[in-house]
Design a protein around this motif. Sequence first.
Motif, PDB file in Angstrom:
ATOM      1  N   ASN A 593       0.639  -1.013   0.087  1.00 59.63           N
ATOM      2  CA  ASN A 593       0.336  -0.235  -0.061  1.00 59.63           C
ATOM      3  C   ASN A 593       1.072   1.491   0.021  1.00 59.63           C
ATOM      4  N   ASP A 594       2.218   1.337   0.881  1.00 59.62           N
ATOM      5  CA  ASP A 594       2.941   2.383   0.904  1.00 59.62           C
ATOM      6  C   ASP A 594       4.510   1.982   0.603  1.00 59.62           C
ATOM      7  N   LYS A 595       5.195   1.798  -0.870  1.00 57.86           N
ATOM      8  CA  LYS A 595       6.427   1.394  -0.853  1.00 57.86           C
ATOM      9  C   LYS A 595       7.232   2.513  -0.839  1.00 57.86           C
ATOM     10  N   GLN A 596       7.027   3.062   0.501  1.00 60.31           N
ATOM     11  CA  GLN A 596       8.054   3.975   1.238  1.00 60.31           C
ATOM     12  C   GLN A 596       7.723   3.914   3.199  1.00 60.31           C
ATOM     13  N   SER A 597       6.890   2.861   3.246  1.00 61.06           N
ATOM     14  CA  SER A 597       7.049   2.495   4.666  1.00 61.06           C
ATOM     15  C   SER A 597       7.987   1.582   4.744  1.00 61.06           C
ATOM     16  N   ILE A 598       9.158   2.840   5.379  1.00 65.95           N
ATOM     17  CA  ILE A 598      10.136   2.041   5.813  1.00 65.95           C
ATOM     18  C   ILE A 598      10.031   0.265   7.455  1.00 65.95           C
ATOM     19  N   LEU A 599       9.315   1.623   8.041  1.00 67.63           N
ATOM     20  CA  LEU A 599       9.044   0.185   9.051  1.00 67.63           C
ATOM     21  C   LEU A 599       8.378  -0.906   8.701  1.00 67.63           C
ATOM     22  N   GLY A 600       7.380  -1.015   7.568  1.00 70.88           N
ATOM     23  CA  GLY A 600       7.346  -2.171   7.187  1.00 70.88           C
ATOM     24  C   GLY A 600       8.429  -3.149   6.518  1.00 70.88           C
ATOM     25  N   TYR A 601       9.376  -2.568   6.047  1.00 68.09           N
ATOM     26  CA  TYR A 601      10.270  -3.437   5.615  1.00 68.09           C
ATOM     27  C   TYR A 601      11.597  -3.617   6.405  1.00 68.09           C
ATOM     28  N   ILE A 602      11.967  -2.771   7.938  1.00 69.30           N
ATOM     29  CA  ILE A 602      12.108  -2.980   8.813  1.00 69.30           C
ATOM     30  C   ILE A 602      12.107  -4.738   9.475  1.00 69.30           C
ATOM     31  N   ARG A 603      10.180  -5.173   9.160  1.00 68.32           N
ATOM     32  CA  ARG A 603       9.356  -5.519  10.402  1.00 68.32           C
ATOM     33  C   ARG A 603       9.589  -6.707   9.944  1.00 68.32           C
ATOM     34  N   LEU A 604       9.415  -6.503   8.217  1.00 65.90           N
ATOM     35  CA  LEU A 604       9.395  -7.583   7.375  1.00 65.90           C
ATOM     36  C   LEU A 604      10.845  -8.534   7.196  1.00 65.90           C
ATOM     37  N   ALA A 605      11.755  -7.454   7.450  1.00 63.01           N
ATOM     38  CA  ALA A 605      13.045  -8.382   7.844  1.00 63.01           C
ATOM     39  C   ALA A 605      13.258  -8.839   9.094  1.00 63.01           C
ATOM     40  N   THR A 606      12.457  -8.739   9.824  1.00 62.28           N
ATOM     41  CA  THR A 606      13.200  -8.809  11.417  1.00 62.28           C
ATOM     42  C   THR A 606      12.377 -10.434  11.714  1.00 62.28           C
ATOM     43  N   CYS A 607      11.314 -10.444  10.764  1.00 60.50           N
ATOM     44  CA  CYS A 607      10.607 -11.512  10.699  1.00 60.50           C
ATOM     45  C   CYS A 607      11.504 -12.948  10.014  1.00 60.50           C
TER      46      CYS A 607
END
Length: 858
Positions: A593-607
């Motif tokens: 939904n938001d390509k610039q959601s850096i929290l999304g990328y950080i938490r996805l990588a953490t998972c």
Amino acid sequence: MKEVESLMKLRKYEEALRKLENAMLLCDNSLQFISPSEEKISKLKSEDLKGIPIQWRILRGEILLMNNDYDEAMKVAEIILNSPGNSKNSEAYALKTKLIYITGKSNIENAVRHLRRSLEYYNKNEKAKLLINKIKEIDEQKKLINDNYFKKKNFEEAIKQYDILIEECTNLYLTGTVLIILLRNKSTCLMELKRYTESVDCTSKALFILKRIIFKKDEPSSNKIYEDCKQKILFKELYKKRSESLIKIEKFEDAKKDIEILMVLEPYDETILSVNKKNKGNNEFKNGNYELSKSYYTEAIELYKENYKCYFNRGLANMKLYCYNSAIDDFKDAYRFDNKYYKAVINIAKCYLQLFKPDNAIEELSKIHIDSNNEYYGEYNEELETAKKIKGVNSNFMGNTDYDQILNIYREKQDYKYVEVIILEKMAINTSNKELRIQYCTEAINNLDKLLKITIHNYDNINNSHRSIYEKLYKSRAECYMESKSYHKAVNDYEILVKLKNNNNLYVSNPYCLLLNRAKRYIKDTEDAENYKKKGNELYKNKNYEDAINFYTKAIDKCPHCNSKYYTNRAAAYMMTLNYKEAIKDCITAINNDKQSILGYIRLATCYLQLNEPNQAIIYIKKGLSSCILNEKLEELKKMLNKAENLSELKEKTEETNYIYENYEMKISNYKLLLKKYKEYCITGYIEILIYKEIAKLYKKMKNYNKSIMNVNRSINILNQFVLKDKKEYIMNEYKKSIFKEYFIELLKIRAECFLEGKFFDDAVKDYTLLNDFCPYDYERERTRSFNSKSPNKSECYRILGLDESNNPTLANIKKAYRNLARKFHPDKCQNENQKEEYTEKMKEINIAYEVLLKYKN
């Protein structure tokens, strides 16, 4: 006399009259002292010519007739007929009859009757005989021309036939109304063929003759004389035709004079009223009142449909009002009525260029061919070049229009402002970038407001074409605001759209009312969702993650759009409960939904790192680095990439080890190194459970059951911290409702198998009993096998036979219990083939317990 006749044949009537009268003066000396008339063409008076031969006088009458001096010609005939002995003069009588007929005072029948009487006076009057035949013949010819050519719209042939008749009448000295009618009819045909200059000539000749008949001179002293004049209808017809033709050839001053006469003849004539309306429209146009001028031009057109100048002027008014489609229709009508009206075609092209239709502009301009000497050639060539230049740009770039370049071309020409609105509208439609679309729509709306002088979005009085453009622009912008979650701005646009639609048609249901209500509802839902999120944040801070998840879910469900923050917040809560699969789903939804959601990328990588999938973490970290270039947390993502790459390298090294006995120790060592690296990066918890489980499996394969059990216990202990929290013992209900139920079962199974293979039968029985509680019957066989592999104690044997040890059962009690169980669980008693093996194992357990208790009692 022969010279006079020769001059008449040459139609030099004035010269012929002077020649004849000069001869008369020489013939009669008494005429030398007579003063000539000042108002007449003739120098002499008919009453003074009694001493002149009758033949000369009759010839003079014919010449006067051809000079349109009908009054003096009539005096000639009457003086002769009133003189003694000449009352029955055949030629004088025929001349008088002809004059009465051609001045409109007699019809054909009466004229023929009187001509025949003149023959009674003198049967050798050849002119009278000829007139009798020709008058009827000319009348018949007129009817034939009307039926055969005019009604069939063969105007060219009709004109030729009228010219023949006019020539014949002239040769017969048959002028007056006879010639006037023929000229009038010919003028009608010329107007149909748009030969307006020739039409003016025809009507002018006819009017000259008619004025000489009625007023006995070329022009009346004032226009008021027309009020009560004879032949009023004929005057009206001729002046109307001439004024219309003069308008067509743009001789407006001459046309105005004719219209002034027409206003006297017929005050309510449509043509006159049309011209008056046009003049009023012109005045309003000059004063800048274009809407009012347009209404006057419309009224003028309704009065006189062929007033091409009114169409043209209304087209100009429409251009001033930026109503270019209507202007095009008007200019086309103007050109239709006058195919030499090149300015109309040039204006059509200008309108098409304002509507950003260069192809149409080129097509219209190609229809005409203007000579380089023509006054409109420069303007024509300029518009054609502009249209070609715009078309060239519009066709380039493999279908992608360079609108900026086109705007620059238009801006070089000062008059093209409206087209900027059209181009901005197209730019808005063709971009997928919502911010750009909003920018283009806003700019287009502001430009159109400025052109139409609209203030405070007051669109009550705009026309339908502009209303349609505004509707498209506001609708497109409102949709973008909705997609961008700017619901308050969307509400403002939808409120304007509701008004635009209501003003356009009160009888059609307004679709924007529903959209407006939806936008308002979204505002309320967004506020409610934000409150749910805030509550979820509070619960998260208090480490109440399950309830936080519930409130984040409510926020997501209530929010009318996909809010990335809600999903990343819920993902964080899921991560705290080790539910990484759901966390991954939320993170992926957030970044989609938001390509610039850096929290999304950080938490996805953490998972993915917690699930020991560093390669997947690397993929999404790299996507985040390319999408969030300007984000302040970019450094954190870069550090994660370094960690993930190191972990990936270690994991690949671990997975490269072959599954053979000699490599198990190496693989275990690699797993320990991998776990150490995770801990070094402060990545603990779920990843520990996974790696300890893998190490336990490897120890089990090595038959090192103690170490396998130890690593399973480590996994279970970590798992218990999240599932049981502060509880001191296993609670089946907690695990049964937990997402880790299957994982816990897998760990128990590994440990139970290790207990069984390591001959820790009591512990194996406990684990299999737990497993059986999770999945009845699935682990009954393993539990029985564990029981059978050990020496069962007395208490266990009593339990198996269903006896209470505290009652100290007798041998008889033991045998009876055994027989009852044997009847129940003996394999031969099993009706279900699928349960037969289970019955067999159960029976073995019963037999062992029975044997142990028999030995004990004996």
